[in-house]
Design an enzyme around this catalytic site. Sequence first.
Site, PDB file in Angstrom:
ATOM      1  N   ARG A   1     -54.930 -37.232  17.331  1.00  9.49           N
ATOM      2  CA  ARG A   1     -55.717 -37.482  18.245  1.00  9.49           C
ATOM      3  C   ARG A   1     -55.626 -39.016  18.399  1.00  9.49           C
ATOM      4  NH1 ARG A   1     -61.952 -35.785  18.883  1.00  9.49           N
ATOM      5  NH2 ARG A   1     -62.323 -37.392  17.336  1.00  9.49           N
TER       6      ARG A   1
ATOM      7  N   THR B   1     -57.937 -42.069  23.976  1.00  7.44           N
ATOM      8  CA  THR B   1     -58.062 -40.905  24.996  1.00  7.44           C
ATOM      9  C   THR B   1     -58.720 -39.781  24.387  1.00  7.44           C
ATOM     10  OG1 THR B   1     -55.902 -40.020  24.477  1.00  7.44           O
ATOM     11  CG2 THR B   1     -55.764 -41.691  26.204  1.00  7.44           C
TER      12      THR B   1
ATOM     13  N   ASP C   1     -64.666 -37.539   9.323  1.00 10.65           N
ATOM     14  CA  ASP C   1     -63.461 -37.463   9.514  1.00 10.65           C
ATOM     15  C   ASP C   1     -62.756 -36.397   8.612  1.00 10.65           C
ATOM     16  OD1 ASP C   1     -60.727 -38.976  11.009  1.00 10.65           O
ATOM     17  OD2 ASP C   1     -60.328 -37.576   9.529  1.00 10.65           O
TER      18      ASP C   1
ATOM     19  N   ASP D   1     -59.389 -37.432   6.779  1.00  8.37           N
ATOM     20  CA  ASP D   1     -59.656 -38.665   5.699  1.00  8.37           C
ATOM     21  C   ASP D   1     -60.438 -38.000   4.370  1.00  8.37           C
ATOM     22  OD1 ASP D   1     -58.362 -40.473   7.180  1.00  8.37           O
ATOM     23  OD2 ASP D   1     -60.153 -41.222   8.224  1.00  8.37           O
TER      24      ASP D   1
HETATM   25  C1  PRP Z   1     -58.636 -34.034  13.893  1.00 11.80           C
HETATM   26  C2  PRP Z   1     -59.212 -32.411  13.420  1.00 11.80           C
HETATM   27  C3  PRP Z   1     -58.413 -31.683  14.575  1.00 11.80           C
HETATM   28  C4  PRP Z   1     -58.849 -32.742  15.676  1.00 11.80           C
HETATM   29  C5  PRP Z   1     -60.123 -32.134  16.197  1.00 11.80           C
HETATM   30  O1  PRP Z   1     -57.473 -34.377  13.503  1.00 11.80           O
HETATM   31  O2  PRP Z   1     -58.349 -32.116  12.198  1.00 11.80           O
HETATM   32  O3  PRP Z   1     -56.906 -31.557  14.700  1.00 11.80           O
HETATM   33  O4  PRP Z   1     -59.170 -34.005  15.217  1.00 11.80           O
HETATM   34  O5  PRP Z   1     -60.296 -32.700  17.662  1.00 11.80           O
HETATM   35  P1  PRP Z   1     -60.124 -32.369  18.979  1.00 11.80           P
HETATM   36  O6  PRP Z   1     -60.607 -30.890  19.072  1.00 11.80           O
HETATM   37  O7  PRP Z   1     -60.967 -33.389  19.815  1.00 11.80           O
HETATM   38  O8  PRP Z   1     -58.819 -32.333  19.415  1.00 11.80           O
HETATM   39  P2  PRP Z   1     -56.873 -35.715  13.916  1.00 11.80           P
HETATM   40  O9  PRP Z   1     -56.346 -36.076  15.093  1.00 11.80           O
HETATM   41  O10 PRP Z   1     -57.951 -36.774  13.456  1.00 11.80           O
HETATM   42  O11 PRP Z   1     -55.633 -35.807  12.779  1.00 11.80           O
HETATM   43  P3  PRP Z   1     -55.757 -35.951  11.184  1.00 11.80           P
HETATM   44  O12 PRP Z   1     -56.101 -34.375  10.808  1.00 11.80           O
HETATM   45  O13 PRP Z   1     -54.514 -35.826  10.957  1.00 11.80           O
HETATM   46  O14 PRP Z   1     -56.604 -36.742  10.463  1.00 11.80           O
HETATM   47  N1  URA Z   2     -62.086 -34.660  13.833  1.00 11.93           N
HETATM   48  C1  URA Z   2     -62.620 -34.758  12.968  1.00 11.93           C
HETATM   49  O1  URA Z   2     -62.132 -35.031  11.770  1.00 11.93           O
HETATM   50  N2  URA Z   2     -64.283 -34.786  12.727  1.00 11.93           N
HETATM   51  C2  URA Z   2     -64.575 -34.791  13.860  1.00 11.93           C
HETATM   52  O2  URA Z   2     -65.749 -35.014  14.120  1.00 11.93           O
HETATM   53  C3  URA Z   2     -63.833 -34.523  15.216  1.00 11.93           C
HETATM   54  C4  URA Z   2     -62.456 -34.570  15.008  1.00 11.93           C
END
Ligand code: PRP
Ligand code: URA
Length: 212
Positions: free
Chosen positions: A107, A111, A203, A206
């Site tokens: 993400r 945005t 997160d 993380d």
């Molecule tokens: C997180 C999560 C989803 C996304 C959800 O990933 O694991 O993929 O956000 O958010 P959305 O429904 O608003 O798209 P992130 O983009 O933080 O990446 P990561 O898993 O690499 O930390």
């Molecule tokens: N991605 C995450 O990991 N946590 C949230 O709450 C939203 C998006």
Amino acid sequence: MNNTENIFYMDHPLIQHKISMLRDKRTGTNEFRKLVEEIAVLMGYEAFRDLPVEKAEIETPMEVCQSYMITGKKLAVVPILRAGLGMVNGILTLVPSAKVGHIGLCRNHETHEPEEYYCKLPSPIEERTIAALDPMLATGGSAVAAVDFIKAHGGRQIKFLCIIAAPEGVERLHKAHPDVQIYCGCLDRCLNEDAYICPGLGDAGDRIFGTK
Ligand code: PRP
Ligand code: URA
């Protein structure tokens, strides 16, 4: 399970209990990882209850009998990177022969929309049941982009498994792809101004990988 038109909310006490432990900010990386995997096993058990079966002839030490086996479509597991990786081993515990694809989305912090950085799916994928995995369904942007990608490569029978969802994400995914079965461990209250789920668990990537 609580069902409405391709949206399934898990109400199993084991799933709810483990999600509560996941949410707890004191839960460290090691335990968090184990819990995500265990929840994936339990959610997979529920999500795969509609896999087709057929009778097969089996010879037991006692006699020959007719017994049920899963038939037809094979499974592909597709985690959305990074956090979806935490659910893969749980699903493979149930279906060890499944092929595994990967969809890399991150993400954009301003945005809140997903940006693609890596995608590879098993081929051919048309005849497989596909379990797309992501612990978090927040705005739904990542889930919609992942399903768009899977469908563009011929995937048709898609199940989306998430541990925690915001109402906005469920609505966006269901509206964009009403044919996709959404399995959700818990439906939370809302998104905050940074598009994080509240109460959520923070997160997920993380917490699984111990980064920040
Ligand atoms: C997180 C999560 C989803 C996304 C959800 O990933 O694991 O993929 O956000 O958010 P959305 O429904 O608003 O798209 P992130 O983009 O933080 O990446 P990561 O898993 O690499 O930390
Ligand atoms: N991605 C995450 O990991 N946590 C949230 O709450 C939203 C998006």
